[in-house]
Design a protein around this motif. Structure first.
Motif, short mmCIF file in Angstrom:
data_model
loop_
_atom_site.label_atom_id
_atom_site.label_comp_id
_atom_site.label_asym_id
_atom_site.label_seq_id
_atom_site.Cartn_x
_atom_site.Cartn_y
_atom_site.Cartn_z
N SER A 252 0.77 -1.14 -0.15
CA SER A 252 -0.09 -0.09 -0.06
C SER A 252 0.91 1.03 -0.23
N SER A 255 0.40 7.67 1.94
CA SER A 255 0.21 8.88 1.61
C SER A 255 1.43 9.94 1.93
N ASN A 378 0.27 9.95 -9.90
CA ASN A 378 -0.42 8.63 -9.58
C ASN A 378 -0.71 8.52 -7.97
N LYS A 379 -0.17 8.94 -7.30
CA LYS A 379 -0.31 8.97 -5.81
C LYS A 379 -1.52 9.54 -5.23
N TYR A 382 -4.34 8.10 -6.61
CA TYR A 382 -4.68 6.79 -5.90
C TYR A 382 -5.50 7.08 -4.41
N ASN A 383 -5.16 8.28 -3.80
CA ASN A 383 -5.58 8.43 -2.56
C ASN A 383 -6.99 8.82 -2.88
N GLN A 385 -8.95 8.19 -5.64
CA GLN A 385 -9.75 6.98 -6.06
C GLN A 385 -10.15 5.87 -4.89
N LYS A 386 -9.20 5.78 -4.02
CA LYS A 386 -9.42 4.80 -2.90
C LYS A 386 -10.56 5.46 -1.84
N TYR A 427 -9.74 2.43 -8.90
CA TYR A 427 -8.94 2.23 -7.54
C TYR A 427 -7.78 1.27 -7.71
N ALA A 430 -5.27 2.95 -10.53
CA ALA A 430 -4.45 3.86 -9.73
C ALA A 430 -3.46 3.33 -9.05
N LEU A 431 -3.58 1.93 -8.23
CA LEU A 431 -2.94 1.66 -7.34
C LEU A 431 -1.53 1.00 -8.10
N THR A 434 0.37 3.59 -9.42
CA THR A 434 1.37 4.31 -8.48
C THR A 434 2.47 3.26 -8.26
#
Length: 449
Positions: A252, A255, A378-379, A382-383, A385-386, A427, A430-431, A434
């Motif tokens: 994971s 962030s 991307n990070k 990702y945050n 989309q999560k 999600y 994006a993960l 990242t």
């Protein structure tokens, strides 16, 4: 539909970036590996890494070969001649009264043979000494290329590994949706049987359930392929059974983590060292060409026998020995202007390689800046989309609850399920992006060794 195809670009990227074969992995087996185990296995069995190790051994043999050129060299030469018809020559007839009269005579014997052994020793030759230094530099180049191959293998395996984990995560989320839809479908059918729900409600939820089942089947096939690709990148036989002991949750993204892209050194990139080695080789080439103005000196000693006879049976009954000891000097005083232009050409090549080193430094900095930008974007995505997935999951659960209470329609359920499925796909995408961009950033900064 998006869920079925979102991993294809990454799989194509992985399969097109580094294509590796297998080496010394003919025995299939069962393996339970984490990422570190996969990388270690690949560094031992992947085809390009194996060949790069052989290149290092090859360069070591070249050093020994260059050294051996300075040792004495011996050779044996022998010949046999059958003068089927001796050559005839005309000479004055000294026995007669008129010396102007010529008579035909034949010299020599029909059969002749000789055997000579000779030892040569180089005393001074600039090419030999420069070649010895060049072979050592070439060994350094081979070792650096081996290291670059290791780095490329680590990156390729890491990306393929992340792709497998992303497929597994996608299947896990889809199965969770399937279980929820299965429960909702069962309850709706029960309500329909007692006349509380309509047939259209059952059909709508059945359609969503069928789509999820198909998505899972497609993603399972993608998981099989991505696992095959991972084994291919590792140099593992396709017949082997590979089980990954980690999940995507083990990687994971933090962030609060910020990559240091200020204090890195371009010298840490293996390509920088390779270019420096190339400059050293070009310098040796230039020096070798300049030193060709110097003379070459060598010595030799030989001993042999010569045999002559009129008949073959008497040829080797008696031999005449011969021996010589001498020095040989070669000094190319003038070869036109050819060598002058060759020296200038090599100087230009050397200047170009130095310019390429400066250009490489700037190129690495741009690569780091681009990789860092991609990683941060991307990070951040990702945050987002999560959080969106978590919010959409909550919305979906509340809609299902309202539907069970009779205050929401089946259309609301299928719409919420579609939004949840789309959020889950985004999600996982994006993960994966990242994780891959973090790998690219580490490679750009020379942190993968």
């Amino acid at each position: 539909m998006h869920r079925r195809i979102f991993l294809f670009p990454f799989l194509l990227l992985l399969s097109g970036t580094v294509v590796y074969g297998q080496a010394d992995t003919l025995t299939p087996g069962n393996y339970a590996f984490n990422l570190a185990n996969c990388i270690q296995y690949g560094l031992q069995h992947q085809n390009d890494v194996v060949n790069a190790r052989l290149d290092v051994r090859y360069s070591q043999e070249q050093i020994k070969e260059a050294t051996a050129r300075l040792f004495p060299h011996g050779e044996i030469n022998a010949n046999f001649v059958d003068n089927l018809k001796l050559a005839t020559q005309l000479i004055p007839d000294f026995t007669g009264p008129d010396p102007n009269v010529k008579i035909p005579v034949q010299f020599g014997t029909r059969f002749a043979s000789s055997a000579t052994g000779q030892i040569n020793q180089t005393i001074f030759n600039s090419d030999y000494f420069i070649g010895l230094k060049a072979s050592r530099v070439y060994k350094d180049l081979a070792q650096r290329n081996y290291k670059r191959t290791e780095i490329d293998t680590r990156v390729a395996i890491t990306k393929a590994y992340y792709s497998v984990l992303a497929n597994q995560e996608n299947i896990r989320l889809s199965r969770s949706n399937m279980e929820q839809l299965a429960k909702t479908l069962k309850d709706t059918k029960a309500r329909y049987d007692v006349g509380v729900a309509e047939r259209i409600d059952v059909d709508r939820i059945q359609v969503s359930y069928n789509n999820v089942v198909t998505d899972i089947e497609n993603n399972i096939r993608l998981l099989v392929y991505s696992t095959q690709l991972l084994k291919f990148q590792m140099g593992m036989p396709q017949e082997a059974r590979l089980e990954l002991t980690e999940t995507v949750q083990d990687f994971s993204v933090n962030s609060n983590y910020i990559e240091d892209t200020v204090n890195y050194r371009v010298e840490d990139r293996i390509e920088y060292g390779i270019q420096n080695t190339q400059i050293a080789l070009n310098e040796l080439n230039l020096r070798s060409k300049k030193m060709q103005y110097l003379p070459s000196l060598s010595g030799y000693i030989n001993y042999g026998w010569n045999y002559f006879a009129g008949s073959f049976g008497d040829l080797y009954k008696h031999g005449y020995g011969a021996s010589a000891l001498g020095l040989s000097l070669s000094w190319p005083i003038f070869t036109g202007t050819e060598r002058i232009h060759q020296i200038r050409e090599l100087q230009i090549t050397l200047d170009q390689s130095r310019n390429n080193l400066a250009y490489l430094s700037q190129q690495i900095k741009v690569e780091v800046a681009n990789a860092n930008t991609q990683y941060l974007n991307n990070k951040a995505l990702y945050n987002t989309q999560k959080e969106n997935m978590e919010l959409t999951q909550g919305i979906y659960e509340r809609i299902v609850l309202k539907f069970e209470q009779g205050v929401a329609t089946s259309l609301d359920v299928t719409s919420a399920e579609s939004e949840l499925k789309n959020a889950q796909v985004q999600y996982v995408t994006a993960l994966l992006n990242t994780l891959i961009s973090k790998t690219d950033l580490d490679k750009a900064m020379g942190k993968i060794r």
